[in-house]
Every structure is written in C-alpha cells, then in structure tokens.
Design an enzyme around this catalytic site. Structure first.
Site, PDB file in Angstrom:
ATOM      1  N   THR A 158       0.881  -1.188   0.000  1.00 17.93           N
ATOM      2  CA  THR A 158       0.000   0.000   0.000  1.00 17.93           C
ATOM      3  C   THR A 158       0.912   1.229   0.000  1.00 17.93           C
ATOM      4  O   THR A 158       1.381   1.634  -1.059  1.00 17.93           O
ATOM      5  CB  THR A 158      -0.965   0.004   1.210  1.00 17.93           C
ATOM      6  OG1 THR A 158      -0.221  -0.123   2.416  1.00 17.93           O
ATOM      7  CG2 THR A 158      -1.976  -1.121   1.097  1.00 17.93           C
ATOM      8  N   THR A 195       2.045  -8.099  13.328  1.00 20.32           N
ATOM      9  CA  THR A 195       1.694  -6.793  12.798  1.00 20.32           C
ATOM     10  C   THR A 195       1.736  -6.802  11.277  1.00 20.32           C
ATOM     11  O   THR A 195       2.562  -7.470  10.691  1.00 20.32           O
ATOM     12  CB  THR A 195       2.678  -5.761  13.361  1.00 20.32           C
ATOM     13  OG1 THR A 195       2.654  -5.852  14.777  1.00 20.32           O
ATOM     14  CG2 THR A 195       2.287  -4.372  12.956  1.00 20.32           C
ATOM     15  N   ASN A 408       0.044  10.753   5.689  1.00 21.15           N
ATOM     16  CA  ASN A 408      -1.186  10.384   6.382  1.00 21.15           C
ATOM     17  C   ASN A 408      -2.238  11.475   6.418  1.00 21.15           C
ATOM     18  O   ASN A 408      -3.376  11.224   6.795  1.00 21.15           O
ATOM     19  CB  ASN A 408      -0.866   9.898   7.790  1.00 21.15           C
ATOM     20  CG  ASN A 408      -0.247   8.526   7.730  1.00 21.15           C
ATOM     21  OD1 ASN A 408      -0.891   7.590   7.267  1.00 21.15           O
ATOM     22  ND2 ASN A 408       0.997   8.417   8.136  1.00 21.15           N
ATOM     23  N   SER A 413      -8.167  10.667   0.997  1.00 18.47           N
ATOM     24  CA  SER A 413      -8.979  11.539   0.138  1.00 18.47           C
ATOM     25  C   SER A 413      -8.316  11.742  -1.206  1.00 18.47           C
ATOM     26  O   SER A 413      -7.271  11.205  -1.515  1.00 18.47           O
ATOM     27  CB  SER A 413      -9.241  12.860   0.850  1.00 18.47           C
ATOM     28  OG  SER A 413      -8.098  13.298   1.538  1.00 18.47           O
TER      29      SER A 413
END
EC number: 2.3.1.35
Lengths: 413, 413
Positions: A158, A195, A408, A413
């Site tokens: 990602t 994690t 972040n 958006s």
C-alpha cells in the site's frame, strides 16, 4: 502512493528460491489503484499445513475473522491477498465478501472454500465488492508459477516504498528445506500481535499445531517488536504455510514442537521473521532513520518490552531522531512515563556506543559532538540500562518526519 | 521559540482580577532564553494553604520531588517557577539546586524554605545553576504586586505561543471569592496526572486537606483529559494556593471537603481547570485543529477514558484531522487497539453532528461532503457510541502537523 523509496531499503532486492509446493501469480483487479497489481493468489499442494497469528484489535477485519475461524483445520490450498481495501468495518457486507471471495478462489483452484485463506489491506470502512475477484481469479489461477517472489511482494503493497522479501535455507533432520517470506506494512504499525501482513512459506513437512507454535514464537521478537506509529491495524495477519514437499526428499514430518530436529528451522524462522519485521520499520511512512531501542536491566523481559515500546512510540523521541538531535532527556521522559519499575538515579543511556547519561544525570564525560555524530547515522541505537534486574528486550522503529504527516494527511482523500 | 501564535488561541487575552493575598513579579534570569522573562516569583500572605498533584512519571524532576515532600505541611509562602530548564534528570546536582533555590527565595521573602514551592520547565538533563536565582530573587521580591497575570503566564512559557490565564468569581457561604489560574504547556503533554505546569490562586479560606481533595478532583476531567502527544512530562505540576483573605470579609474557613458551601467553588474550580487545560490543547505544538473526543456507551468511565485516549493519541487520527480528512476508519482502528470492551457491530461514530458509521459499517446515509465540511472547522468533535453501557468520557487534543515535527526536530539543538 508514489513516494520515493525509503533510504533505509535494502540495497539489493533479494532473489528468493522457489518453495516446492507453492505457486502464485498476481493480477490487477483495479480495487483501488490503477496501473498496478493489487491481487496475489498463491496455490498450495494438497497436504499443506498452516499456522498463523492475527491482530489483537477488538475491531478486526472480516478476512481476519475468516482466517481465525479456519485455522483450526490446519489445512490450506490457497491464499488470496488484495491491497487497496482492507474490508474492515464493513459489517455484514464484509462477511458476505469474504465468503464470496473464498468461493470464487475455491472454484478457481479446485478446493474447499475452508482451505482458502484471505487477507486484505488498504482503506478501512469502504465496502469491498467480491465481484472484483470474479473475472480475474480463474485466469490468475491458470498462470501460477513458482516465482518470482518480488511480484508477490509488490502486489500487496500500500504505502510501502519497496517490496519486502526474505529467504533462508535450513536442514531438518539432514534434509534441506526452503523458507521464503513476504511482508507489507509501513503505517498503522504497532506490536500488539503479528503486525501488518506477512506470509511465510516452506516446503518442510511440519504439522499444523507445530506450525502454530513456531509462528507464535517467531512473532514475539520480530513482528511484535516493531512499531511505526503505535497504531494497531484491524487487519494484521501472519501466516506460515508448509507444503510438506520436503517429505519426498526424505524429511520426516515434524509433529511435536519440542522435536530437537526443529532447532535449526526454528532459528531460521525467527531470523526470517525479524528480517521482514525490520523491513517494515525501515519502510515506516516517511522514515529516514531506522531506530533500535534496547532496554536492559529491567525487572523482566515484559517490563523491558513495555519501556522499549514507550521509547519507540514517543513522538518526542522520534522527532528528535528526525532532527538528528541527541536528546536523551526525552528518553528519560519515555522511561518515566512507561509506568514500569525504574529508578531515576540508576539509569544509564547510550546512543550507539556513546554513554550520554549515568547514575541519573548527564555522563561526566558527555560529548555532544560524539552523541550527535551517532544521530547522523541512518541506524540509530538507543540503549537504556535500568540497573534493576536481568530483563532485556529490543524494539525496532523509525523516526517521525514531516513526510509521515504528509503521507497520512492525504492518504484516503 | 518564535513560532506564530496558535490559530486556536482565544481571541481576547483575559484581564484577571487581583487575588487578595497573592503578589508576584517576573524577571529575566537568562536561564536559557535571552530577551524575555523566565522567572516568576509569587509571594503569599501568611496562612496560605496549598494542595497539588504531580506527574506520574517514574523519573520526576527535582522540583517535583521537592514539592511533593513539602505538600504535607499544607502551608505556602512563595512559589518560584522558571522556564528554559526543567532541572529534571540532574541527579544530586538537581537536588542541591532546589535546596539552594528555596533558601534564596526564603531569604528574599522572609519565610521558611519549606514554605517555598518550586517548578521548572524546559530542557531535561542540563544542570540548572541555582546561582542564576541569587542575584534576582531579592530584587524581584521587592517588586511584587497583585498583577498583571499575563506577565506571570508569559514568564513560564516554553514552546507555548500564547499566555494562558483564566479566572472565575464565585461565592462561598455568600461571600464572593476570586479564582485565577495560569498554565503553560504545548508539548510533552499526556494525561497521566496533573499535566504541564499550572498554578491556581484564590483568596478563599480553605484548609489544605480540602484543597488537596478539590484539586485532585478538578485535575481528573481537565488536565488529565488533555493530550498533545501522549508524552508525559517529568515535571507536571498543578498547585492550588488559597490565601484565606476572604475570611476577613466574613467567609468561614472550609475544613471539610464535603461541606455543601463548597459546591459553587468546586464547580468554578473544575471549569477553570478545564479552561486552562483546553488552552494547552489549543496551543499544542503545531496545532491547527482543536479536537474533542467523546466516547459514550462504554462499560465504565475508565474504559471510555482509555478508548478516548487511544483515539486522541493516534498519530493516524491526528494526521487525518490535520489533512481535514473525515477518515473514520482510523477511529475504528483506534477503538479496536484500545484493548477495552468494544463490539465492532454495535459501533457508531459521528464527526460533529454527522453520523458516519452505524452498526459496524458506514452509515447508509453517509455524506462525504457533510463529514468533510465538519473536518474543515477548527474545532473537530469526534463522538463514538459503543452501545455497551453507560460509561462516558471526553478527552481533548489537537491535530498532528508538519509543524509539530519541525518544532520538535530542532527544539534542543
């Protein structure tokens, strides 16, 4: 998602060997990203065993719930991982999506849906449409092959800036077996359980309960010892698949976690997990420094871990590292706030080999220049000696930079 | 230290009234900063009572140790506060410094050193030389007067961008008394105890044990409910001084914390503490948004507090706020990682009045535009309903911006 590659990335991309019994392929399903692969399908030979650990989040994703429920069976034939959408906090729709996806994969691979493991990473709260997998999984299943691992690692990225692959070869009872692993993770990283996403593969013949024991132990000092931002994902998943193909080369299946023939494999697995976990800290969002926090002399290992996490998660320690500031006062602060036994007047602190504080005050021989020189390295080592007991532990993290905020502040958006 | 004034600062600087029995003056002792005041000396009338709470840090500063040891006496005649150096983690030198400073102040004011309260804020680990106070405290003591409070608030600032003063007038048994308070704090702010430095003054006649009860309660939902970065200072100090001068106007001294005549005073004190504490979040380093995190429906208030802190301390929630991103998925993550009872499928989340999630998934009526509009406000309200019980709590914080990183990456050097 087009951030520059972390300066802490390994200089050479590894070429991992094939793991007999594991074949995979990737595809672009346009789940969120355009122009890149975002789905990994791995197919395992019959008889493949699996163990795994998951996030401790009280709000786990639908794929985590799915995998947890299927782990008891210990058998795996396929793994489907997508990036771009975490299928987390998606309610009944999310449950329907994992059921539907497993059915599509099972049909493509020719197995039971209960032998399909699923993981999703990306945005939380957006419904993930299983129909995205419908047109691609059968075609992908026809293309599966034994490599290359880098393609698999890339498909699950990602905000990662480099693909994370590691490998080891080790013998069990004199028979060589292969271990290969991939991982993804750069943010929402905190060590409350396995994690981020990581998938480890071996051709060793090891029974599922033994795999479960091995992977739980390996996670403890690797994935659970890494933190980027103290934020625990809803989707953390660590799975270890063992195809058992080494049995054909004479490896006797291991069915007891205490089997002494496992010693080498266990050590290699621990190393592999640590290497992948450190990659995650090295690819921490916006990271410019890899930080190793070592706490010694605590009353127990658990206490040392909590103090090390307190230091590693402190925004003030992390911003000081970003500023290359040998600000050991903030380390004192982070020790003090951990809530664990600590005596101010017994504390000593090192940056690298430079002792900056001793007996509860600045080291008489303190050299700002020497301490600052260490902070300019891209691998910063903070060591704290508490002087109370024999408990020690190490946690890995990265610095907190303006780039973390930038990444972040406009991720969704 | 010349950062622009926080956009969240109050529009008008308050003019607080004199508190009979409290006189003060400030001076420039060049402890660290040049060209500004950095020492506050407050002198109290004989008979002044005091209560206080301090950091929970296991590595408290020397002044915190000093004050804690003297609080049992309940009597105060002077308060000396300096900015620029925290006198924390300074070992035996730090202890000698507080003893010496108290002696200098006692001589200047004419009281016992045990009636002198001390607080220091600034860099950790640098020895603070008491000789800095020697030439200035006697002169400062000759200048003390009943105002102005803004000067007192300015002298104790470090990375603060505005002075923090608040005031109330309230009656006890029909006699009007005054409450005035100052605070400082912008970073290393976490709610594990009376956070940062704050000093409250009243002319009410209230016995020390009652003050102690009042201040401990007032801290709970104010200073302990504020977090900027989850980092707990070594130096947090909150003291409440009561001169008793209102007795001359007929106020009967309050010697029982359960005295019903305290109701109004207690409410005013709670309000004052909350106002000052909110100023700290509004002046959080680099802050552009004031964030109120409200958790309802938890199994207890303590559980609601832990979940609210988990949200308020999440770097991902705070950066999303900085980016004006209505990223409620990160709120889910922070609820999930808190470790407190929560059921994904009962969760509902609001940004302001906009419900964004309900029953464990996105609200069917979700409007990105409406949620985003709320995020553009400079006062963001995040509300979580857990649907489990009646526990509720509110925590205050600010967003995490690039400026926070900039401020803390070069604070010390």
């Amino acid at each position: 998602m087009s951030h520059a590659v972390s300066p802490l990335a390994p200089k050479d991309l590894p070429v991992a060997p094939a793991v007999p019994g594991v074949r995979f392929a990737t595809t672009a399903a346009a789940i969120k990203y355009a122009g890149r692969t975002d789905v990994l399908l791995a197919v395992f030979d019959e008889g493949t065993q699996v163990g795994g650990v998951f996030t401790t989040s009280k709000c786990p994703s639908a794929p985590v719930d799915w995998c947890r429920a299927r782990l008891g069976g210990g058998r795996a034939r396929a793994l489907v991982v997508n990036s771009g959408n975490a299928n987390a906090f998606t309610g009944r729709k999310g449950v329907a999506t994992v059921e539907h996806t497993a059915a599509i994969a099972a049909a493509a691979v020719g197995c039971s849906p209960d032998e399909v493991f699923l993981a999703s990473t990306g945005v939380i709260g957006e419904p993930l449409d299983a129909a995205k997998f419908e047109p691609v999984l059968a075609e992908t299943a026809r293309r599966v092959a034994e490599g290359p691992w880098l393609d698999a690692a890339r498909a699950i990225m990602t905000t990662d800036t480099f693909p994370k692959v590691a490998t080891r070869t080790v013998a069990i009872g004199g028979v060589a077996v292969v271990l290969a692993g991939i991982a993804k993770g750069a943010g929402m990283i905190a060590p409350d359980m396995a994690t981020m996403l990581s998938f480890l593969f071996t051709d060793a013949a090891i029974a599922a309960p033994v795999l479960q024991s091995l992977i739980a132990q390996a996670a403890g000092d690797s994935f659970n010892a890494v933190t980027v931002d103290g934020d625990t994902s809803t989707s953390d998943t660590l799975l270890l698949f063992a195809t058992g193909r080494a049995a054909a080369r004479g490896q006797v299946e291991i069915t007891d976690a205490a089997d002494p023939r496992l010693a080498g494999f266990r050590a290699a697995l621990d190393e592999l997990a640590l290497e992948l976990a450190q990659f995650v800290a090295r690819d921490g969002e916006g990271a410019r420094k890899f930080i190793e926090v070592r706490v010694e002399g605590a009353v127990s290992k658990a206490s040392a871990r909590r103090i090390a996490r307190s230091i590693a998660n402190s925004p003030l320690v992390k911003t000081a590292a970003a500023g290359e500031d040998a600000n050991w006062g903030r380390v004192v602060m982070a020790v003090g706030k951990a809530g664990e036994p600590a005596e101010r007047d017994r504390l000593a602190i090192w940056f690298g080999d430079i002792r900056v504080a001793v007996d509860g005050e600045r080291d008489p021989a303190y050299s700002e220049a020497a301490a600052s020189a260490h902070m300019k390295q891209d691998h910063v080592v903070i060591r704290v000696e508490l002087g109370l007991g024999t408990g020690s532990d190490t946690v890995y993290t990265c610095d907190l930079t303006k780039e973390y905020v930038a990444i972040n502040g406009d991720y969704r958006s």
